[in-house]
Design an enzyme around this catalytic site. Structure first.
Site, PDB file in Angstrom:
ATOM      1  N   GLU A  11      15.774  27.354  32.876  1.00  0.00           N
ATOM      2  CA  GLU A  11      14.598  27.859  33.595  1.00  0.00           C
ATOM      3  C   GLU A  11      13.438  28.179  32.660  1.00  0.00           C
ATOM      4  OE1 GLU A  11      15.397  30.586  36.811  1.00  0.00           O
ATOM      5  OE2 GLU A  11      17.459  29.914  36.954  1.00  0.00           O
TER       6      GLU A  11
ATOM      7  N   LYS B 148      13.941  35.448  29.377  1.00  0.00           N
ATOM      8  CA  LYS B 148      14.888  34.608  28.635  1.00  0.00           C
ATOM      9  C   LYS B 148      14.139  33.766  27.596  1.00  0.00           C
ATOM     10  CE  LYS B 148      18.752  34.154  29.033  1.00  0.00           C
ATOM     11  NZ  LYS B 148      19.923  34.859  28.454  1.00  0.00           N
TER      12      LYS B 148
HETATM   13  N1  LIG Z   1      24.214  31.786  36.131  1.00  0.00           N
HETATM   14  C1  LIG Z   1      23.636  30.666  35.703  1.00  0.00           C
HETATM   15  O1  LIG Z   1      23.560  29.699  36.464  1.00  0.00           O
HETATM   16  C2  LIG Z   1      23.101  30.570  34.294  1.00  0.00           C
HETATM   17  C3  LIG Z   1      22.648  29.334  33.852  1.00  0.00           C
HETATM   18  C4  LIG Z   1      22.209  29.218  32.534  1.00  0.00           C
HETATM   19  C5  LIG Z   1      22.235  30.314  31.697  1.00  0.00           C
HETATM   20  N2  LIG Z   1      22.657  31.524  32.152  1.00  0.00           N
HETATM   21  C6  LIG Z   1      22.692  32.654  31.200  1.00  0.00           C
HETATM   22  O2  LIG Z   1      24.066  32.949  30.945  1.00  0.00           O
HETATM   23  C7  LIG Z   1      24.234  34.332  30.724  1.00  0.00           C
HETATM   24  C8  LIG Z   1      25.278  34.891  31.683  1.00  0.00           C
HETATM   25  O3  LIG Z   1      24.849  34.658  33.022  1.00  0.00           O
HETATM   26  P1  LIG Z   1      25.741  35.125  34.243  1.00  0.00           P
HETATM   27  O4  LIG Z   1      25.348  34.327  35.410  1.00  0.00           O
HETATM   28  O5  LIG Z   1      27.167  35.175  33.831  1.00  0.00           O
HETATM   29  O6  LIG Z   1      25.206  36.626  34.441  1.00  0.00           O
HETATM   30  P2  LIG Z   1      25.870  37.846  35.194  1.00  0.00           P
HETATM   31  O7  LIG Z   1      24.721  38.599  35.775  1.00  0.00           O
HETATM   32  O8  LIG Z   1      26.977  37.394  36.077  1.00  0.00           O
HETATM   33  O9  LIG Z   1      26.542  38.712  34.026  1.00  0.00           O
HETATM   34  C9  LIG Z   1      25.794  39.405  33.074  1.00  0.00           C
HETATM   35  C10 LIG Z   1      26.710  40.401  32.377  1.00  0.00           C
HETATM   36  O10 LIG Z   1      25.927  41.075  31.360  1.00  0.00           O
HETATM   37  C11 LIG Z   1      26.190  42.440  31.429  1.00  0.00           C
HETATM   38  N3  LIG Z   1      25.018  43.188  30.954  1.00  0.00           N
HETATM   39  C12 LIG Z   1      23.794  43.265  31.565  1.00  0.00           C
HETATM   40  N4  LIG Z   1      22.983  44.049  30.859  1.00  0.00           N
HETATM   41  C13 LIG Z   1      23.674  44.461  29.771  1.00  0.00           C
HETATM   42  C14 LIG Z   1      23.360  45.276  28.658  1.00  0.00           C
HETATM   43  N5  LIG Z   1      22.148  45.841  28.530  1.00  0.00           N
HETATM   44  N6  LIG Z   1      24.292  45.465  27.708  1.00  0.00           N
HETATM   45  C15 LIG Z   1      25.539  44.900  27.820  1.00  0.00           C
HETATM   46  N7  LIG Z   1      25.896  44.143  28.876  1.00  0.00           N
HETATM   47  C16 LIG Z   1      24.976  43.913  29.833  1.00  0.00           C
HETATM   48  C17 LIG Z   1      26.479  42.733  32.896  1.00  0.00           C
HETATM   49  O11 LIG Z   1      27.211  43.943  33.049  1.00  0.00           O
HETATM   50  C18 LIG Z   1      27.249  41.494  33.307  1.00  0.00           C
HETATM   51  O12 LIG Z   1      28.641  41.660  33.109  1.00  0.00           O
HETATM   52  C19 LIG Z   1      22.864  34.981  30.900  1.00  0.00           C
HETATM   53  O13 LIG Z   1      22.293  35.162  29.613  1.00  0.00           O
HETATM   54  C20 LIG Z   1      22.077  33.951  31.696  1.00  0.00           C
HETATM   55  O14 LIG Z   1      20.708  34.031  31.405  1.00  0.00           O
HETATM   56  C21 LIG Z   1      23.091  31.670  33.442  1.00  0.00           C
END
Ligand SMILES: NC(=O)c1ccc[n+]([C@@H]2O[C@H](COP(=O)([O-])OP(=O)(O)OC[C@H]3O[C@@H](n4cnc5c(N)ncnc54)[C@H](O)[C@@H]3O)[C@@H](O)[C@H]2O)c1
Length: 346
Positions: free
Chosen positions: A132, A159
């Site tokens: 994104e 991000k």
């Molecule tokens: N979901 C997607 O489709 C997707 C695609 C590409 C990249 N990403 C990236 O992958 C990563 C994980 O995404 P996801 O979908 O699993 O997210 P999610 O929201 O399911 O999980 C995020 C986790 O981070 C933890 N967290 C949040 N703030 C925190 C903090 N300040 N300190 C410690 N822990 C903290 C939360 O408790 C949670 O367990 C992210 O960086 C996201 O940008 C996601």
């Protein structure tokens, strides 16, 4: 390897934790446990000698220093983030705090730890990001690693900022980083506020299935376990300072994706068929990117990675997982904001 995984109680982080432990890596899972976290996601490895959990905020420098000194990881895989675009529209502050300040804090803790250890070349800081950051595509074209950044939502902007910090910490301080930018993930343990679980769970409940705009937006869908596999590969074999785009080469319009899920449910729960009668077009998300599509040739050609399932196979596995894991998703449906329309406060 000994891995420190941030955000390992979330959707993708927990898939990384489960796969890493299954492959014999030691894992310390560092997670603040926000609304999006669920420790049940890692229950299958919680009893393993290879696994440790630390509840901590990545914005807390003292906590990061303590955890690094105690566990002495060979690599940090940084997934902790605020991740829901609609929530970033209503409340961008926590996205700036965690995604930017948190990444900065973790980078500084990692730099101090790495410097004190004599700057080992083998250390890795692996930053996990999203496609994104590139903004939106027209009807044709693909995002490559050289596509200019043009984020359109508070989430993607935060991000993008974190990606720039990671790159700068490599160029300026020599921190051995690798970076990945991935397309939309789906699969088991996907938090029930995201599109695919919303479709499955609303269809099962006989509730309206909301589709933003006319459902014309296109996403490139990747099964979460294939993403976890790509991440471990990049962490182990990626070239320092390099970024890798990860995608499923599975472009679908949202409306087509939703109809596919409805058809899978028609097959498995014929009493509710046809489930697509529940589809309702609702006001679009502000700043909604029209199309994302990934050119994943770098990770394929240089590291030999490719997804193991097509989107049809992955969706069937996902629908079956939700049908078999009602206790998991019912508990999360009670969390704040879940089931509500978010992201309209402009
Ligand atoms: N979901 C997607 O489709 C997707 C695609 C590409 C990249 N990403 C990236 O992958 C990563 C994980 O995404 P996801 O979908 O699993 O997210 P999610 O929201 O399911 O999980 C995020 C986790 O981070 C933890 N967290 C949040 N703030 C925190 C903090 N300040 N300190 C410690 N822990 C903290 C939360 O408790 C949670 O367990 C992210 O960086 C996201 O940008 C996601």
């Amino acid at each position: 390897m000994k891995l420190m995984v941030t955000g390992g109680a979330g959707f993708i982080g927990s898939a990384v934790v489960r796969l890493a432990v299954a492959r014999g890596h030691e894992v310390v899972n560092v997670d603040k446990l926000t609304y999006a976290a669920c420790l049940d996601n890692v229950a299958s490895v919680a009893g393993s000698k290879l696994y440790t959990f630390e509840q901590a905020d990545i914005c807390d420098r003292a906590a990061m220093d303590r955890i690094l000194a105690l566990h002495q990881p060979d690599a940090i895989m940084h997934l902790a983030a605020e991740s829901h675009v609609d929530r970033s529209i209503d409340g961008p502050g926590t996205f700036i705090e965690t995604n930017i300040t948190g990444t900065y804090t973790l980078l500084e803790a990692a730099r101090a730890y790495w410097t004190q250890a004599g700057k080992p070349e083998s250390f890795r800081f692996h930053h996990i990001s999203t496609d994104e950051v590139y903004g939106t595509l027209g009807e044709t074209g693909l995002f490559t690693e050289d596509t200019a950044y043009a984020p359109n939502s508070p989430y993607s902007a935060s991000k993008a900022a974190s990606d720039h910090l990671v790159r700068a910490w490599h160029e300026t301080y020599g921190l051995p980083v690798v970076m990945t930018n991935c397309s939309n993930n789906y699969g088991p343990y996907h938090f029930p506020e995201k599109l695919i679980p919303v479709v499955i769970l609303n269809a099962l409940a006989g509730k309206p299935i909301p589709v933003y705009g006319q459902g014309e937006n296109v996403r490139d869908w990747l099964y979460v376990e294939d993403h976890a596999d790509a991440l471990l590969l990049v962490c182990e074999k990626g070239i320092v300072g390099r970024s890798y785009n990860v995608g499923g080469t599975n472009e679908r319009r949202n409306i087509d994706l939703v109809r596919t899920i409805c058809a899978l449910l028609d097959d498995r729960r014929p009493a509710g068929a046809p489930h697509d009668r529940l589809i309702r077009f609702v006001t679009d998300r502000p700043g909604h990117d029209m199309r994302y599509a990934i050119d994943a040739s770098r990770i394929r050609d240089e590291l030999g990675w490719q997804p193991s399932v097509t989107v049809e196979e992955g969706l069937a596995k996902t629908v079956d997982w939700y049908l078999e894991n009602e206790d998991w998703w019912r508990a999360l449906q009670a969390r704040e904001g879940v089931g509500q329309r978010l992201g309209q406060k402009t």
